[in-house]
Design a protein around this motif. Structure first.
Motif, PDB file in Angstrom:
ATOM      1  N   ASN A   5       0.845  -1.187   0.000  1.00 42.87           N
ATOM      2  CA  ASN A   5       0.000   0.000   0.000  1.00 42.87           C
ATOM      3  C   ASN A   5       0.884   1.242   0.000  1.00 42.87           C
ATOM      4  OD1 ASN A   5       0.758   0.682   2.656  1.00 42.87           O
ATOM      5  ND2 ASN A   5      -0.916  -0.478   3.547  1.00 42.87           N
ATOM      6  N   ALA A   6       0.273   2.405  -0.142  1.00 41.06           N
ATOM      7  CA  ALA A   6       1.021   3.659  -0.264  1.00 41.06           C
ATOM      8  C   ALA A   6       1.884   3.934   0.967  1.00 41.06           C
ATOM      9  CB  ALA A   6       0.061   4.819  -0.501  1.00 41.06           C
ATOM     10  N   GLY A   7       1.403   3.585   2.151  1.00 39.27           N
ATOM     11  CA  GLY A   7       2.175   3.815   3.373  1.00 39.27           C
ATOM     12  C   GLY A   7       3.457   3.002   3.411  1.00 39.27           C
ATOM     13  N   VAL A   8       3.355   1.744   2.976  1.00 45.20           N
ATOM     14  CA  VAL A   8       4.533   0.876   2.952  1.00 45.20           C
ATOM     15  C   VAL A   8       5.524   1.371   1.907  1.00 45.20           C
ATOM     16  CG1 VAL A   8       5.344  -1.464   2.451  1.00 45.20           C
ATOM     17  CG2 VAL A   8       3.288  -1.123   3.833  1.00 45.20           C
ATOM     18  N   VAL A   9       5.028   1.772   0.758  1.00 44.45           N
ATOM     19  CA  VAL A   9       5.901   2.306  -0.294  1.00 44.45           C
ATOM     20  C   VAL A   9       6.607   3.556   0.212  1.00 44.45           C
ATOM     21  CG1 VAL A   9       5.951   3.356  -2.598  1.00 44.45           C
ATOM     22  CG2 VAL A   9       4.596   1.286  -2.189  1.00 44.45           C
ATOM     23  N   PHE A  10       5.879   4.431   0.904  1.00 41.96           N
ATOM     24  CA  PHE A  10       6.499   5.638   1.444  1.00 41.96           C
ATOM     25  C   PHE A  10       7.573   5.285   2.465  1.00 41.96           C
ATOM     26  CE2 PHE A  10       6.889   8.795   4.781  1.00 41.96           C
ATOM     27  CZ  PHE A  10       7.408   9.835   4.036  1.00 41.96           C
ATOM     28  N   GLU A  11       7.286   4.371   3.373  1.00 41.42           N
ATOM     29  CA  GLU A  11       8.269   4.000   4.397  1.00 41.42           C
ATOM     30  C   GLU A  11       9.515   3.378   3.770  1.00 41.42           C
ATOM     31  OE1 GLU A  11       6.229   1.631   7.307  1.00 41.42           O
ATOM     32  OE2 GLU A  11       5.355   3.413   8.258  1.00 41.42           O
ATOM     33  N   ILE A  12       9.345   2.563   2.755  1.00 43.85           N
ATOM     34  CA  ILE A  12      10.490   1.982   2.053  1.00 43.85           C
ATOM     35  C   ILE A  12      11.286   3.100   1.378  1.00 43.85           C
ATOM     36  CG2 ILE A  12      11.189   0.531   0.098  1.00 43.85           C
ATOM     37  CD1 ILE A  12       8.821  -1.342   0.894  1.00 43.85           C
ATOM     38  N   SER A  13      10.580   4.008   0.709  1.00 46.93           N
ATOM     39  CA  SER A  13      11.250   5.129   0.036  1.00 46.93           C
ATOM     40  C   SER A  13      12.007   5.998   1.042  1.00 46.93           C
ATOM     41  CB  SER A  13      10.233   5.990  -0.720  1.00 46.93           C
ATOM     42  OG  SER A  13       9.579   5.230  -1.697  1.00 46.93           O
ATOM     43  N   LEU A  14      11.391   6.267   2.177  1.00 46.97           N
ATOM     44  CA  LEU A  14      12.046   7.070   3.208  1.00 46.97           C
ATOM     45  C   LEU A  14      13.263   6.330   3.761  1.00 46.97           C
ATOM     46  CD1 LEU A  14      12.049   9.686   4.789  1.00 46.97           C
ATOM     47  CD2 LEU A  14      10.460   8.646   6.409  1.00 46.97           C
ATOM     48  N   GLY A  15      13.160   5.018   3.918  1.00 49.24           N
ATOM     49  CA  GLY A  15      14.304   4.229   4.370  1.00 49.24           C
ATOM     50  C   GLY A  15      15.453   4.272   3.380  1.00 49.24           C
ATOM     51  N   VAL A  16      15.140   4.151   2.101  1.00 53.80           N
ATOM     52  CA  VAL A  16      16.171   4.229   1.058  1.00 53.80           C
ATOM     53  C   VAL A  16      16.813   5.612   1.068  1.00 53.80           C
ATOM     54  CG1 VAL A  16      16.556   4.214  -1.449  1.00 53.80           C
ATOM     55  CG2 VAL A  16      15.173   2.418  -0.382  1.00 53.80           C
ATOM     56  N   TRP A  17      15.993   6.657   1.207  1.00 55.26           N
ATOM     57  CA  TRP A  17      16.512   8.023   1.283  1.00 55.26           C
ATOM     58  C   TRP A  17      17.455   8.175   2.479  1.00 55.26           C
ATOM     59  CZ3 TRP A  17      15.644  11.653   5.200  1.00 55.26           C
ATOM     60  CH2 TRP A  17      16.150  12.938   4.944  1.00 55.26           C
ATOM     61  N   ALA A  18      17.035   7.695   3.647  1.00 59.10           N
ATOM     62  CA  ALA A  18      17.867   7.805   4.853  1.00 59.10           C
ATOM     63  C   ALA A  18      19.188   7.062   4.667  1.00 59.10           C
ATOM     64  CB  ALA A  18      17.110   7.279   6.076  1.00 59.10           C
ATOM     65  N   LEU A  19      19.155   5.908   4.027  1.00 59.37           N
ATOM     66  CA  LEU A  19      20.386   5.166   3.766  1.00 59.37           C
ATOM     67  C   LEU A  19      21.283   5.907   2.777  1.00 59.37           C
ATOM     68  CD1 LEU A  19      19.035   1.507   3.648  1.00 59.37           C
ATOM     69  CD2 LEU A  19      20.394   2.580   5.462  1.00 59.37           C
ATOM     70  N   ALA A  20      20.687   6.576   1.782  1.00 55.61           N
ATOM     71  CA  ALA A  20      21.475   7.379   0.836  1.00 55.61           C
ATOM     72  C   ALA A  20      22.142   8.554   1.552  1.00 55.61           C
ATOM     73  CB  ALA A  20      20.588   7.882  -0.301  1.00 55.61           C
ATOM     74  N   VAL A  21      21.411   9.191   2.465  1.00 57.04           N
ATOM     75  CA  VAL A  21      21.977  10.296   3.250  1.00 57.04           C
ATOM     76  C   VAL A  21      23.121   9.779   4.114  1.00 57.04           C
ATOM     77  CG1 VAL A  21      21.495  11.891   5.157  1.00 57.04           C
ATOM     78  CG2 VAL A  21      19.897  11.720   3.246  1.00 57.04           C
TER      79      VAL A  21
END
Length: 161
Positions: A5-21
């Protein structure tokens, strides 16, 4: 029923972003605005449209988090203990999650940085190296890990929402 769902996709995206940072700060000792600005813009857009941050904090909690982020990081920046990227990252974390996530990310980041510094000193001592020759530990990487932990830590206490 969709797999994600959209919430899970957002959390995964935010996790990937945090790892990139975290990766950028760890490898280059800098956090590019190209990573921070889109996250800040998205967080503000979501806040304006939904009336809550992407991680569910109220507008007031976001404002308190932004103030707390500046209060916690600007003195370190002024005394050259933190870089501008660290200040901006904690501010973006506040926009994403409000005061609870800001406080938790900072506390976890500070603990990780302190533990890493102590470990570095011990290893340098055991190897007979000068402890003053070590590189500083990237605080932005620790803040990003703190954000990841706080994302899954559960809801904020009532006074922090």
């Amino acid at each position: 029923m969709p797999f994600l769902n959209a919430g899970v996709v957002f959390e995964i995206s935010l996790g990937v972003w945090a790892l990139a940072v975290a990766s950028s700060d760890w490898r280059q000792r800098r956090i590019p605005n190209a990573l921070l600005a889109p996250a800040a813009a998205l967080a503000l857009l979501v806040l304006l449209i939904q009336g809550a941050s992407p991680l569910g904090a109220s507008g007031m909690a976001v404002a308190k988090g932004a103030g707390l982020a500046l209060l916690l990081t600007l003195p370190g920046y002024l005394f050259r203990a933190l870089g501008a990227g660290d200040v901006k990252l904690l501010f973006v974390i506040a926009l994403l999650g409000g005061v609870w996530i800001t406080f938790g990310s900072f506390a976890i980041g500070a603990l990780l940085t302190a533990a890493g510094g102590l470990l570095d000193l011990k290893v340098r001592s055991l190897l007979g190296l000068d402890p003053k020759q070590g590189r500083h530990l990237p605080f932005g990487s620790a803040l990003a890990v703190g954000l990841l932990i706080m994302m899954f830590a559960g809801d904020a206490p009532p006074g922090w929402r």
